[in-house]
Scaffold this motif. Structure first.
Motif: not given
Lengths: 165, 433
Positions: A47, A49, A55, A57, A112, B29, B200-203, B286
């Motif tokens: 991922x 991040x 981070x 990820x 994560x 994704x 949040x970890x996912x932008x 980010x």
């Protein structure tokens, strides 16, 4: 493209060895391993991040060591063994870390999780019987905004026990 | 623990199957055939007039398909990004400034959307964005809610004199003031509940797609509530029939409230997909998350608790100045009004309560619900007041709480701030803790 014709400037061709398999890819030379994994290789488990290495990820393994793929040029790991989350399970057998994460509720949003699983795998392969402190130390580069980390650490301890550490 | 799947059994999550094996399907994704990539140019100034935007060089840059600005949004008559909530209980209806998807005349916070570049490749889009020339005229900016309504603070919006969104109140002011006048002890606390960034970890990520064969749109977006997004985007921004828009929310990598609102970027990729004839994909960096995701909290509060000599609470009086940022987000003042004041009674008997909220605009990212949305702000101030009271009056901090808990036989219990509690038995929990 004719045989023997050079690639355009700024483009790299390589056969990346990922999870034990060969992936022939062509990519802009300046692209990171994260970009090549997610785009050319269509392995989207790793991922993005933060694009800054802050981070965790994007963590993958290169020759068994945890590496932040967002800060790693893909061209520079040509010829090395790359392991991603997609290769953690062997065929239909889950890795003890994956089973433990399910048992202990170590994932919530799951974003994560691939980075953490790869770092945990590298830890257990070099230190089969880590203390809780050693686990926190190893995970200090991985951020999680959901779980508060406790269940993640419990899961890793349990997996270590399972693996005979 | 029970075996199997009956009550008490430990059940595995179905989503772990894909989350733990790298098969989660988050919006970034997803890739649509022929997709183009969008990058946004954001204001580097907290408050600035925009005297002109020159996109000529950007439009000619390699790989660029389109460079869109507020003028294009206005020409296509896109509706503004709506606020879906207007509180009752205000002195006047709230001031709701317009919020175009791309600004034209001024930027009101660092991160405000000025232009959209669409290109074949993300790096080409980013390179082209750097070629856009914006003629900014910087204006003084204010990020402090406490200063927002000062006459000397620059006015952000025509629609909001003194940067006031609304004045709101809940509870019985007269009875509360009377109780304070007769109190044995008053605890006073000035508190700041600072602005928070959910991160949040996912932008954030959105993909807009247009199907010319039936004039319909699909938006893939990382959202906590696709139905709300669909309603607002179709009815208010695109102004199309709802059945012509499909909103897909796949796996979401955390939200904490920051993925509740309908954001301009969601509208822009949807609108742009038809304009350029290709799916348009945008993923936040980010740093964009820090700048432009909705933030939380941003309260400045004076809180007072009035007590009798025996430590029993008589009254609670709260005044909060709450910023909503530079524009109203989807749920706007909800977190600062009806999700805030009604929990001010906590688990205590407080005979009378009044809460006043001055809701203001500042030159900061829009504020919306974040992890508790008003209720943590209320709980925090109440418990801080009780702690300080214990110290000031020399009463043990556990004992003072015990004396004021709603007893088990008092339920159902009507608080002075709208909420009625149907059941509860707090003393044993305090004992256990």
């Amino acid at each position: 493209m004719e045989k023997g014709q050079a690639l355009p400037k700024g483009v790299t061709a390589a056969v990346l060895r990922i999870n034990g398999e060969d992936h022939p890819v062509v990519f802009p030379t300046h692209h990171t391993l994260l970009e090549v994994l997610r785009e050319e290789c269509a392995l989207t488990g790793t991922k993005h991040g933060c694009e800054l290495g802050e981070c965790g990820a994007c963590a993958v393994l290169v020759d068994g060591e945890a590496v932040l793929s967002c800060l790693q040029l893909a061209a520079a790991v040509n010829g090395r063994a790359i392991d991603t989350i997609e290769g953690l399970q062997q065929d239909n057998d889950l890795h003890p870390l994956q089973t433990a994460f399910a048992d202990f509720g170590a994932a919530q949003c799951g974003y994560c999780t691939p980075g953490i699983l790869m770092v945990a795998r590298a830890l257990l392969e070099r230190n089969p019987n880590p203390t809780e402190d050693e686990i926190y130390e190893a995970l200090s580069g991985n951020l999680c905004r959901c779980t508060g980390y406790n269940n993640i650490v419990k899961a890793i301890l349990a997996a270590a026990g399972q693996m005979g550490g | 623990m029970t075996e199997g799947t009956g009550i008490g059994a430990s059940v595995r999550r179905t989503e772990d199957n894909r989350f733990l094996t790298g098969k989660g399907r988050y919006t970034d994704d997803i890739n649509r055939p022929g997709q183009a990539y969008a990058c946004f140019l954001r204001s580097p100034h907290a408050h600035a007039k925009i005297n002109g935007i020159d996109t000529g060089a950007a439009k000619n840059a390699p790989g660029v398909i389109a460079v869109l600005t507020g003028a294009d949004v206005a020409a296509d008559e896109l509706g503004g990004i709506p606020c879906g909530f207007s509180p009752t209980g205000t002195q006047e209806p709230q001031n709701a400034p317009p919020r175009p998807a791309l600004v034209q005349d001024k930027a009101c916070f660092v991160g405000d959307l000025v232009a959209m570049v669409i290109a074949d490749d993300l790096n080409q889009a980013k390179d082209a964005a750097e070629l856009i020339q914006v003629d900014y005229q910087e204006l003084p900016a204010n990020v402090d809610p406490a200063k927002a309504t000062d006459p000397s603070t620059p006015r952000i919006h025509e629609a909001a004199e003194n940067n006031l969104c609304a004045e709101w109140g809940l509870g019985d002011k007269e009875a509360t003031d009377q109780a304070f006048a007769q109190a044995h002890h008053v605890t006073t606390l000035d508190l700041i509940n600072n602005r928070q960034i959910p991160n949040a970890m996912e932008p954030r990520c959105s993909i807009g797609e247009y199907d010319a064969s039936d004039d319909s749109y699909t938006l893939y977006t990382t959202t906590q509530n696709p139905h709300i997004t669909r309603l607002l985007l179709a009815a208010f921004v695109m102004q199309i029939s709802e059945h012509k828009l499909r909103v897909v929310s796949p796996d979401v990598g955390g939200g904490f409230g920051s993925k509740i609102p309908h954001y301009p970027e969601e509208a822009l990729v949807t609108w742009a997909a038809k304009k350029v004839g290709r799916p348009v994909k945008w993923t936040a960096d980010r740093s964009e998350s820090f700048l432009s995701d909705t933030h939380g909290r941003d309260h400045v509060t004076r809180a007072e608790l009035a007590l009798a000599e025996n430590g029993k609470f008589l009254a609670l009086r709260v005044h909060t100045t709450a910023s909503l940022g530079a524009y109203l987000s989807t749920f706007g003042a909800m977190s600062t009004t009806y999700l805030y004041a009604p929990v001010l009674s906590g688990q205590y008997i407080i005979p009378t309560i009044h809460c006043g909220v001055t809701i203001v605009f500042t030159n900061t990212a829009p504020i919306d619900a974040e992890r508790g949305a008003g209720r943590p702000e209320a709980t925090y101030l109440l418990e801080r007041l009780v702690e300080n009271t214990a110290r000031e009056m020399g009463i043990d901090r556990i004992e003072i709480r015990r004396r004021n808990l709603i007893p088990a036989d008092a339920f159902p219990y009507q608080t002075p701030v709208v909420l009625a509690y149907d059941s509860g038995n707090y003393a044993p929990i305090l004992d256990e803790a």
